[in-house]
Design a protein around this motif. Sequence first.
Motif, PDB file in Angstrom:
ATOM      1  N   VAL A  49      35.474  45.233  57.947  1.00  0.00           N
ATOM      2  CA  VAL A  49      36.318  45.998  57.027  1.00  0.00           C
ATOM      3  C   VAL A  49      36.613  45.109  55.817  1.00  0.00           C
ATOM      4  O   VAL A  49      37.182  44.027  55.950  1.00  0.00           O
ATOM      5  N   LEU A  50      36.226  45.583  54.635  1.00  0.00           N
ATOM      6  CA  LEU A  50      36.402  44.806  53.422  1.00  0.00           C
ATOM      7  C   LEU A  50      37.492  45.415  52.548  1.00  0.00           C
ATOM      8  O   LEU A  50      37.730  46.627  52.583  1.00  0.00           O
ATOM      9  N   PRO A  51      38.166  44.593  51.752  1.00  0.00           N
ATOM     10  CA  PRO A  51      39.155  45.131  50.812  1.00  0.00           C
ATOM     11  C   PRO A  51      38.471  45.899  49.687  1.00  0.00           C
ATOM     12  O   PRO A  51      37.255  45.818  49.507  1.00  0.00           O
ATOM     13  N   ALA A  52      39.263  46.631  48.939  1.00  0.00           N
ATOM     14  CA  ALA A  52      38.729  47.399  47.808  1.00  0.00           C
ATOM     15  C   ALA A  52      38.064  46.464  46.799  1.00  0.00           C
ATOM     16  O   ALA A  52      38.491  45.321  46.598  1.00  0.00           O
ATOM     17  N   LYS A  53      37.003  46.940  46.185  1.00  0.00           N
ATOM     18  CA  LYS A  53      36.270  46.124  45.217  1.00  0.00           C
ATOM     19  C   LYS A  53      37.110  45.870  43.967  1.00  0.00           C
ATOM     20  O   LYS A  53      37.851  46.726  43.506  1.00  0.00           O
ATOM     21  N   ARG A  54      36.939  44.679  43.415  1.00  0.00           N
ATOM     22  CA  ARG A  54      37.618  44.314  42.178  1.00  0.00           C
ATOM     23  C   ARG A  54      36.624  43.989  41.069  1.00  0.00           C
ATOM     24  O   ARG A  54      37.019  43.546  39.993  1.00  0.00           O
ATOM     25  N   ALA A  55      35.351  44.181  41.333  1.00  0.00           N
ATOM     26  CA  ALA A  55      34.331  43.844  40.341  1.00  0.00           C
ATOM     27  C   ALA A  55      33.139  44.760  40.507  1.00  0.00           C
ATOM     28  O   ALA A  55      32.972  45.416  41.533  1.00  0.00           O
ATOM     29  N   GLU A  56      32.293  44.812  39.462  1.00  0.00           N
ATOM     30  CA  GLU A  56      31.108  45.665  39.498  1.00  0.00           C
ATOM     31  C   GLU A  56      30.126  45.173  40.564  1.00  0.00           C
ATOM     32  O   GLU A  56      29.395  45.971  41.159  1.00  0.00           O
ATOM     33  N   ARG A  57      30.102  43.864  40.797  1.00  0.00           N
ATOM     34  CA  ARG A  57      29.162  43.277  41.752  1.00  0.00           C
ATOM     35  C   ARG A  57      29.937  42.421  42.749  1.00  0.00           C
ATOM     36  O   ARG A  57      30.991  41.890  42.444  1.00  0.00           O
ATOM     37  N   ARG A  58      29.344  42.295  43.930  1.00  0.00           N
ATOM     38  CA  ARG A  58      30.042  41.581  44.999  1.00  0.00           C
ATOM     39  C   ARG A  58      29.045  40.834  45.882  1.00  0.00           C
ATOM     40  O   ARG A  58      28.021  41.383  46.279  1.00  0.00           O
ATOM     41  N   ALA A  59      29.358  39.574  46.170  1.00  0.00           N
ATOM     42  CA  ALA A  59      28.603  38.786  47.147  1.00  0.00           C
ATOM     43  C   ALA A  59      29.522  38.532  48.331  1.00  0.00           C
ATOM     44  O   ALA A  59      30.604  37.966  48.166  1.00  0.00           O
ATOM     45  N   VAL A  60      29.114  38.964  49.523  1.00  0.00           N
ATOM     46  CA  VAL A  60      29.971  38.907  50.703  1.00  0.00           C
ATOM     47  C   VAL A  60      29.405  37.916  51.709  1.00  0.00           C
ATOM     48  O   VAL A  60      28.221  37.967  52.066  1.00  0.00           O
ATOM     49  N   PHE A  61      30.269  37.032  52.176  1.00  0.00           N
ATOM     50  CA  PHE A  61      29.925  36.092  53.240  1.00  0.00           C
ATOM     51  C   PHE A  61      30.876  36.320  54.407  1.00  0.00           C
ATOM     52  O   PHE A  61      32.099  36.319  54.224  1.00  0.00           O
ATOM     53  N   VAL A  62      30.318  36.531  55.584  1.00  0.00           N
ATOM     54  CA  VAL A  62      31.109  36.730  56.793  1.00  0.00           C
ATOM     55  C   VAL A  62      30.852  35.552  57.715  1.00  0.00           C
ATOM     56  O   VAL A  62      29.697  35.285  58.081  1.00  0.00           O
ATOM     57  N   ASP A  63      31.910  34.838  58.062  1.00  0.00           N
ATOM     58  CA  ASP A  63      31.779  33.630  58.874  1.00  0.00           C
ATOM     59  C   ASP A  63      30.730  32.689  58.288  1.00  0.00           C
ATOM     60  O   ASP A  63      29.926  32.081  58.997  1.00  0.00           O
ATOM     61  N   GLY A  64      30.733  32.598  56.956  1.00  0.00           N
ATOM     62  CA  GLY A  64      29.873  31.648  56.269  1.00  0.00           C
ATOM     63  C   GLY A  64      28.460  32.099  56.006  1.00  0.00           C
ATOM     64  O   GLY A  64      27.693  31.373  55.383  1.00  0.00           O
ATOM     65  N   ARG A  65      28.101  33.307  56.445  1.00  0.00           N
ATOM     66  CA  ARG A  65      26.725  33.785  56.285  1.00  0.00           C
ATOM     67  C   ARG A  65      26.670  34.945  55.306  1.00  0.00           C
ATOM     68  O   ARG A  65      27.501  35.853  55.353  1.00  0.00           O
ATOM     69  N   PHE A  66      25.669  34.914  54.445  1.00  0.00           N
ATOM     70  CA  PHE A  66      25.516  35.955  53.447  1.00  0.00           C
ATOM     71  C   PHE A  66      25.179  37.287  54.111  1.00  0.00           C
ATOM     72  O   PHE A  66      24.319  37.357  55.000  1.00  0.00           O
ATOM     73  N   ARG A  67      25.878  38.357  53.679  1.00  0.00           N
ATOM     74  CA  ARG A  67      25.621  39.690  54.208  1.00  0.00           C
ATOM     75  C   ARG A  67      25.060  40.563  53.093  1.00  0.00           C
ATOM     76  O   ARG A  67      25.804  41.110  52.276  1.00  0.00           O
ATOM     77  N   LEU A 127      34.096  35.018  37.589  1.00  0.00           N
ATOM     78  CA  LEU A 127      33.910  34.910  39.037  1.00  0.00           C
ATOM     79  C   LEU A 127      35.260  35.024  39.720  1.00  0.00           C
ATOM     80  O   LEU A 127      36.139  34.179  39.518  1.00  0.00           O
ATOM     81  N   LEU A 128      35.414  36.090  40.506  1.00  0.00           N
ATOM     82  CA  LEU A 128      36.654  36.315  41.247  1.00  0.00           C
ATOM     83  C   LEU A 128      36.374  36.005  42.712  1.00  0.00           C
ATOM     84  O   LEU A 128      35.681  36.752  43.399  1.00  0.00           O
ATOM     85  N   GLU A 129      36.910  34.908  43.174  1.00  0.00           N
ATOM     86  CA  GLU A 129      36.649  34.431  44.539  1.00  0.00           C
ATOM     87  C   GLU A 129      37.850  34.744  45.424  1.00  0.00           C
ATOM     88  O   GLU A 129      38.992  34.428  45.067  1.00  0.00           O
ATOM     89  N   THR A 130      37.605  35.340  46.579  1.00  0.00           N
ATOM     90  CA  THR A 130      38.680  35.659  47.524  1.00  0.00           C
ATOM     91  C   THR A 130      38.282  35.192  48.915  1.00  0.00           C
ATOM     92  O   THR A 130      37.171  35.459  49.377  1.00  0.00           O
ATOM     93  N   ALA A 131      39.203  34.488  49.585  1.00  0.00           N
ATOM     94  CA  ALA A 131      38.985  34.045  50.967  1.00  0.00           C
ATOM     95  C   ALA A 131      40.021  34.717  51.860  1.00  0.00           C
ATOM     96  O   ALA A 131      41.225  34.569  51.636  1.00  0.00           O
ATOM     97  N   LEU A 132      39.531  35.465  52.864  1.00  0.00           N
ATOM     98  CA  LEU A 132      40.403  36.214  53.770  1.00  0.00           C
ATOM     99  C   LEU A 132      40.008  35.914  55.204  1.00  0.00           C
ATOM    100  O   LEU A 132      38.878  35.527  55.496  1.00  0.00           O
ATOM    101  N   SER A 133      40.946  36.139  56.117  1.00  0.00           N
ATOM    102  CA  SER A 133      40.615  36.044  57.538  1.00  0.00           C
ATOM    103  C   SER A 133      41.540  36.947  58.331  1.00  0.00           C
ATOM    104  O   SER A 133      42.613  37.338  57.859  1.00  0.00           O
ATOM    105  N   ALA A 134      41.109  37.284  59.540  1.00  0.00           N
ATOM    106  CA  ALA A 134      41.908  38.134  60.410  1.00  0.00           C
ATOM    107  C   ALA A 134      43.197  37.405  60.799  1.00  0.00           C
ATOM    108  O   ALA A 134      43.234  36.182  60.880  1.00  0.00           O
ATOM    109  N   ALA A 135      44.257  38.177  61.041  1.00  0.00           N
ATOM    110  CA  ALA A 135      45.528  37.599  61.450  1.00  0.00           C
ATOM    111  C   ALA A 135      45.331  36.783  62.725  1.00  0.00           C
ATOM    112  O   ALA A 135      44.675  37.215  63.663  1.00  0.00           O
TER     113      ALA A 135
END
Length: 429
Positions: free
Chosen positions: A81-99, A189-197
């Motif tokens: 589950v990802l947060p709402a987009k804040r940019a036209e393009r997005r690079a997503v890494f889950v547990d350090g791996r590119f998705r 470049l808008l960088e966001t780091a999130l993790s589960a509670a």
Amino acid sequence: MNSVTPSGNAAAFLHRYAGLAERLPGASIPEVRKLRDAAAETLMAGGLPSRRVEAWRYTDLSPMLRGAFREALTAVDEAVVLPAKRAERRAVFVDGRFRADLSELDGLVAASLAEVIETVAGRLNTVASASQPMVTLNTLLFEDGLVLEVPEGADAGRLELLSVASGETASTVHPRHLIRLARGAKLVLLETALSAAGARHLHNPVFEIEVAEGAKITHVRVQREAESAYHLAHLGVRVAEGGTYDGFVLNAGGKISRSETHLALTGPNAIAHLNGAQLVAEGQLADTTTALDHAAPNCASRQTVKTVLAGRSRGVFQGKILVRREAQKTDGYQMNQALLLSEDAEIDSKPQLEIYADDVKCSHGATAGALDPDSLFYLRARGIPADTARAMLVRAFLQEAVEIVADEPAREALEEAVSAWWAQHGEAA
């Protein structure tokens, strides 16, 4: 790597490398293997930094080093589950791996480091210094990252770099991001780091950012990982003649978080902004450390970092400006301010100027204190409840830093993070 038995505070990481060495990206590339083995030798010899190391005297990593971390095992196609987009393009890494299935990079010259490592191996550790402890650890164990090239004269618009930790295992991730802007290029470049509670992981990203002549990057970083996580980020930045690095970092999560930036202004008329804010609650430690190297004439740098501390918490600011002999006409400014909402909170501040040129304009300062009782009384006398009045004053304190960010989506992300932190910790502050 030689046969010396791993020991000391880096033993767990060295054992992991010994088991993964043949499976890590670039294992068959001599240049990459040499870098990793050199990192292993460095960690064998000196381990990870303790408080006896001057640059780490205020930040104790021992709670992290006592943890039992394992390799992140999240499946590459697992639903996230990802947060709402804040940019036209997005690079997503889950547990350090590119998705790739969650990312949108259309129109960009970008790729997963794991996929293109053979073509970029020569760029590793050329901007970020291998002598820095967290760069050493990252070099040992990096598996993926973003490789981004912005061509000459191109405006790449806004890109969101999203790092998500699933929290299913006590894991470590060490992404290596290589970003290069050619002459006259632009990027937000808008960088966001999130993790589960409740996630307990180590996120150790390293950025190597090259800004060519006349290019400009706006880099806004929001760290909102779980309060049981560890976030140790290192940025190496090099800015050429007439280039601009406009950076802002907000640390609002993590049991221990440290944002360390080493930036060199290597050509005349280059500009650097290293602004930020730290929101630190009960049991947390947040550290902003910067080293700014004025290596050319007629360059300017600005740095404003604000820290808000609640409960039994600790904040750290270390900022050094080096002005070399050839860097005449340097204009450097640095300010660190802390707002302590509790008698149990602590701030350690160490601003530094090292100047070898004789025609410069440089200044720095640091302040620390509690909420102004007169301002609080003024608001209360006008019928404003105490909690609301305190929130207003805290926001006013942070506003000077946040309003520096000109990009509206980035500023909204910062304001959202501030609101979420206050909603969680304001009552106890």
